[in-house]
Design a protein around this motif. Sequence first.
Motif: not given
Lengths: 409, 55
Positions: A161-162, A187-188, A192, A231, A245, A334-338
Amino acid sequence: MTGKVEKIKTGIENAGVADATAAVVKEDSAWIKNKRYMYFASMILPGIPILSAFLAGETGNGLWLWSLFIVFYGILPVLDQWSGVDAANPSDELVEELKDDRYYVYILYGATIMHWIALVYMAYTVSTLDISWFSILGGALSIGLANGLALVAGHEMGHKVNDKVQVFFAKLILAVSGYGHFFIEHNKGHHKDVATPEDPATSAFGESIYKFVQREIPGAFRRAWELESARLHRLGKSEWSLSNEIIQPALITITAYTLMLAYFGPVMIPFLAIGAAYGWWQLTGANYIEHYGLMRERDANGRYERCQARHSWNSNHKISNLVLLHLQRHSDHHAHPTRPYQVLRDYPEVPGLPSGYPFMLALAMFPSAWFSLMNPKVVNWAEGDMNKVNIDPDVKEEMFKRYHNPKVA
Amino acid sequence: MKKYECPDCGYIYDETLGAEHEGYPAGTKFEDLPDDFPCPDCFVREKPDFVEVEA
């Protein structure tokens, strides 16, 4: 592969260990680097419907349109079993070297273009050739499978997302099958709530895929819309705005589908509907497989523990991991989604699947076979304590009677 | 103005920048974020997990 196994710290929590280790073999580095060329599969697979549509046009034989369907269910699972397991993990140095290499991203941009070409060219082919409804069905289902692969690439890019360009391509590739809300929901929402009964995208023990899909598709859409509305409201905007979006990729889909209907005629109605729905079904299947029955526990304050490595099913099968961008290394995801796909790692003692997703997807469509293979694995994971399993409330009593037999400490 | 780091992905919430896309304008104090504020990059860590970065 041979060589000295080194245990490296990963920062991942698993089974009470705050910093679980992963096995790294230095000699594997060359193989991991070589995989860069194999990820071309993401561009080649959508090329199959393109080539098959071309061959159908050349030969006049519409049966060619079934090609990707046959490759996916007939050839991939066999190749996957035959090629075996690839447990190679990148070292910390290799992660640093590969994680920001733009090459891996450009493949996905290429795949985005290929998926759009595949859809439009297949649509053109089924509308212009004089072929049977059976051949058209094959074309639609092959495009549906391609759409499923497009969702995998969209998933990968949608996490970044960045990076505005990756998010743009994520919207574009998700729009191929009209599933643009996915990256928000995933993602959100899913990340979560994963491995809890609250998550519509986590399947419960004793729940068949046919029951799951009725909860998953509407639940995921509702959650995406709520998250996006919230949002936009924080930004002082209405949810009915072009900043939404979900609406942005939906407009791409609506425009493209309307144009195809206008130019290629009414056959587009069943063709596009089946293609999109079958793509969604692949995603439903992946969601069904990835966390079946697994559940996070609540802490003393009632807050769910953070997602651990033990809360996802994994597979190291080589071919399917290349095709699916290492999505099957799901615990690390899942530990590091990015974390980008080329540097995802496998961990010892994570819940493991007996095969890759192509076979598991097919198996899931036969609930009794799925239950008899997977239920004992989940019970084993929970050490016989069914209170720790995410069970479908409708069959809870029955499942307790059948499986509850906690190990005495 | 303070900074807070996501312990999972390394994202830094900088109060001077806020998280504009998520609807928290520049200058939004960390303490004014809701408790369920998720990391706007990885979304798997929330406000209580963030660690203040020493200036």
